[in-house]
Scaffold this motif. Structure first.
Motif, PDB file in Angstrom:
ATOM      1  N   UNK A 151       0.840  -1.215   0.000  1.00  0.00           N
ATOM      2  CA  UNK A 151       0.000   0.000   0.000  1.00  0.00           C
ATOM      3  C   UNK A 151       0.868   1.256   0.000  1.00  0.00           C
ATOM      4  N   UNK A 152       1.948   1.213   0.795  1.00  0.00           N
ATOM      5  CA  UNK A 152       2.837   2.367   0.851  1.00  0.00           C
ATOM      6  C   UNK A 152       3.466   2.596  -0.526  1.00  0.00           C
ATOM      7  N   UNK A 153       3.901   1.510  -1.163  1.00  0.00           N
ATOM      8  CA  UNK A 153       4.458   1.625  -2.515  1.00  0.00           C
ATOM      9  C   UNK A 153       3.461   2.293  -3.457  1.00  0.00           C
ATOM     10  N   UNK A 154       2.237   1.770  -3.500  1.00  0.00           N
ATOM     11  CA  UNK A 154       1.318   2.270  -4.532  1.00  0.00           C
ATOM     12  C   UNK A 154       0.708   3.624  -4.185  1.00  0.00           C
ATOM     13  N   UNK A 155       0.529   3.925  -2.881  1.00  0.00           N
ATOM     14  CA  UNK A 155      -0.139   5.184  -2.510  1.00  0.00           C
ATOM     15  C   UNK A 155       0.802   6.349  -2.236  1.00  0.00           C
ATOM     16  N   UNK A 160       1.859   7.939  -9.250  1.00  0.00           N
ATOM     17  CA  UNK A 160       1.728   8.449 -10.627  1.00  0.00           C
ATOM     18  C   UNK A 160       2.598   7.664 -11.608  1.00  0.00           C
ATOM     19  N   UNK A 161       3.326   6.687 -11.101  1.00  0.00           N
ATOM     20  CA  UNK A 161       4.240   5.880 -11.926  1.00  0.00           C
ATOM     21  C   UNK A 161       3.478   4.689 -12.490  1.00  0.00           C
ATOM     22  N   UNK A 162       3.968   4.150 -13.591  1.00  0.00           N
ATOM     23  CA  UNK A 162       3.248   3.052 -14.254  1.00  0.00           C
ATOM     24  C   UNK A 162       3.106   1.839 -13.344  1.00  0.00           C
ATOM     25  N   UNK A 163       2.035   1.101 -13.555  1.00  0.00           N
ATOM     26  CA  UNK A 163       1.770  -0.088 -12.753  1.00  0.00           C
ATOM     27  C   UNK A 163       2.851  -1.145 -12.980  1.00  0.00           C
ATOM     28  N   UNK A 164       3.476  -1.136 -14.168  1.00  0.00           N
ATOM     29  CA  UNK A 164       4.575  -2.082 -14.432  1.00  0.00           C
ATOM     30  C   UNK A 164       5.773  -1.783 -13.529  1.00  0.00           C
ATOM     31  N   UNK A 165       6.098  -0.489 -13.391  1.00  0.00           N
ATOM     32  CA  UNK A 165       7.229  -0.133 -12.525  1.00  0.00           C
ATOM     33  C   UNK A 165       6.903  -0.389 -11.057  1.00  0.00           C
ATOM     34  N   UNK A 166       5.650  -0.194 -10.692  1.00  0.00           N
ATOM     35  CA  UNK A 166       5.222  -0.515  -9.328  1.00  0.00           C
ATOM     36  C   UNK A 166       5.412  -2.013  -9.057  1.00  0.00           C
ATOM     37  N   UNK A 206       4.602  16.479  -6.725  1.00  0.00           N
ATOM     38  CA  UNK A 206       3.509  15.601  -6.273  1.00  0.00           C
ATOM     39  C   UNK A 206       4.009  14.464  -5.390  1.00  0.00           C
ATOM     40  N   UNK A 207       5.191  14.628  -4.816  1.00  0.00           N
ATOM     41  CA  UNK A 207       5.736  13.599  -3.928  1.00  0.00           C
ATOM     42  C   UNK A 207       4.886  13.520  -2.662  1.00  0.00           C
ATOM     43  N   UNK A 208       4.370  12.326  -2.366  1.00  0.00           N
ATOM     44  CA  UNK A 208       3.585  12.150  -1.143  1.00  0.00           C
ATOM     45  C   UNK A 208       4.421  11.524  -0.029  1.00  0.00           C
ATOM     46  N   UNK A 209       5.613  11.031  -0.364  1.00  0.00           N
ATOM     47  CA  UNK A 209       6.475  10.417   0.647  1.00  0.00           C
ATOM     48  C   UNK A 209       7.304  11.486   1.368  1.00  0.00           C
ATOM     49  N   UNK A 210       7.957  12.346   0.593  1.00  0.00           N
ATOM     50  CA  UNK A 210       8.645  13.512   1.165  1.00  0.00           C
ATOM     51  C   UNK A 210       7.923  14.726   0.578  1.00  0.00           C
ATOM     52  N   UNK A 211       6.880  15.181   1.265  1.00  0.00           N
ATOM     53  CA  UNK A 211       5.985  16.185   0.659  1.00  0.00           C
ATOM     54  C   UNK A 211       6.704  17.486   0.305  1.00  0.00           C
ATOM     55  N   UNK A 212       6.112  18.175  -0.650  1.00  0.00           N
ATOM     56  CA  UNK A 212       6.684  19.414  -1.180  1.00  0.00           C
ATOM     57  C   UNK A 212       7.087  20.391  -0.079  1.00  0.00           C
ATOM     58  N   UNK A 213       6.212  20.610   0.906  1.00  0.00           N
ATOM     59  CA  UNK A 213       6.553  21.610   1.932  1.00  0.00           C
ATOM     60  C   UNK A 213       7.762  21.180   2.744  1.00  0.00           C
ATOM     61  N   UNK A 214       7.959  19.871   2.891  1.00  0.00           N
ATOM     62  CA  UNK A 214       9.149  19.401   3.615  1.00  0.00           C
ATOM     63  C   UNK A 214      10.408  19.526   2.750  1.00  0.00           C
ATOM     64  N   UNK A 235       7.188  10.562  -6.033  1.00  0.00           N
ATOM     65  CA  UNK A 235       8.499  10.373  -5.408  1.00  0.00           C
ATOM     66  C   UNK A 235       9.504   9.703  -6.350  1.00  0.00           C
ATOM     67  N   UNK A 236       9.005   8.814  -7.208  1.00  0.00           N
ATOM     68  CA  UNK A 236       9.899   8.019  -8.059  1.00  0.00           C
ATOM     69  C   UNK A 236      10.109   8.684  -9.415  1.00  0.00           C
ATOM     70  N   UNK A 237      10.647   9.899  -9.382  1.00  0.00           N
ATOM     71  CA  UNK A 237      10.766  10.706 -10.602  1.00  0.00           C
ATOM     72  C   UNK A 237      11.580   9.997 -11.688  1.00  0.00           C
ATOM     73  N   UNK A 238      12.562   9.192 -11.299  1.00  0.00           N
ATOM     74  CA  UNK A 238      13.419   8.537 -12.310  1.00  0.00           C
ATOM     75  C   UNK A 238      12.653   7.482 -13.105  1.00  0.00           C
ATOM     76  N   UNK A 239      11.514   7.051 -12.556  1.00  0.00           N
ATOM     77  CA  UNK A 239      10.648   6.097 -13.268  1.00  0.00           C
ATOM     78  C   UNK A 239       9.415   6.786 -13.824  1.00  0.00           C
TER      79      UNK A 239
END
Length: 257
Positions: A151-155, A160-166, A206-214, A235-239
């Motif tokens: 859940x943490x991975x997908x949410x 916003x990353x492809x389901x294949x990369x997930x 749109x990073x939800x792991x390390x949010x923009x304000x942080x 969060x996974x911009x490289x993917x």
């Protein structure tokens, strides 16, 4: 290396490995750059187990060993993602003369005023335990190990990353640690070491792991030479947006290396 060609060293975050750069590496290489991706200790296909990696320095050893082998007349561009920001900070502190610029990609970015653990502690303070969803934390020797749940991975990481990369990530992820206990006892990164190397930050909106304000708070706290922004990426911009990340890195490399 050809003129205009730089040497990028890409450092992954917690629970990930060198594999997460598989889209970015060929983009940089096709532009003529040299790229080294590595697995930190107990990550990717590194054979160590997280139970046996007791300090942040040991976790960072593959990176520190690599920098030790860089010839004196050469410099690399260090790129750290997420927790990898602390790994590159440690490497910049030990080998400032070998790094032309440190690039923090939506990464934890320490300062030279506080312990290395400071940005992780502040992050923990403002992140309610419910935000970790199904991430598992368990005691492991002198530290706490951490393993992101599906859940943490997908949410939080790959929303916003492809389901294949997930799917790839869920099959390749390994337990990690924030090494808080160890980092809180380590000496501060020095002005002469880490503080002397140019630093750039790549913000992911749109990073939800390390949010923009942080991300913005860390940028202000640690004083960066350059800040670039990639809109619309998780969060996974490289993917999620590899070509945008490539352009940002290219821009930074052109300026500093």
């Amino acid at each position: 290396m050809a003129s205009g060609s730089k040497h990028f060293v890409l450092v992954h975050g917690a629970c990930h490995g060198a594999w997460c750069w598989y889209k970015l590496k060929p983009l940089l290489e096709s532009a003529g750059h040299r790229v080294t991706v590595l697995d930190l200790a107990a990550s990717g296909i590194n054979l160590q187990k997280i139970e046996d990696v007791d300090t942040f320095s040991r976790y960072s050893e593959p990176l520190l060993q690599l920098l030790a082998t860089i010839p004196p007349n050469e410099k690399v561009i260090l790129v750290g993602h997420s927790l990898g920001g602390l790994n590159i900070a440690l490497a910049m502190d030990k080998f400032p003369e070998k790094v032309s610029v440190g690039v923090f990609v939506t990464a934890f970015a320490p300062d030279v005023e506080h312990q290395p653990s400071y940005v992780l502690e502040k992050y923990s303070e403002r992140t309610p335990s419910t935000e970790w969803l199904d991430t598992e934390f368990s005691p492991s020797g002198n530290k706490t190990s951490m393993f992101f749940g599906p859940m943490f991975f997908s949410n939080k990481l790959y929303q916003l990353t492809s389901i294949q990369d997930l799917e790839l990530a869920k099959s390749l992820a390994r337990p990690s640690s924030l090494f808080l206990e160890d980092l809180s006892k380590e000496k501060k990164f020095s002005k002469e070491g880490y503080g002397s190397v140019p630093r750039a930050y790549i913000v992911c909106t749109e990073d939800l792991a390390i949010p923009l304000n942080y991300q913005l708070w860390m940028i202000q706290n640690a004083a960066f030479n350059d800040v670039l922004e990639i809109k619309g990426t998780d969060h996974m911009v490289m993917l999620c947006m590899p070509s945008q990340l490539f352009h940002s890195l290219h821009q930074i490399a052109t300026k500093y290396a």
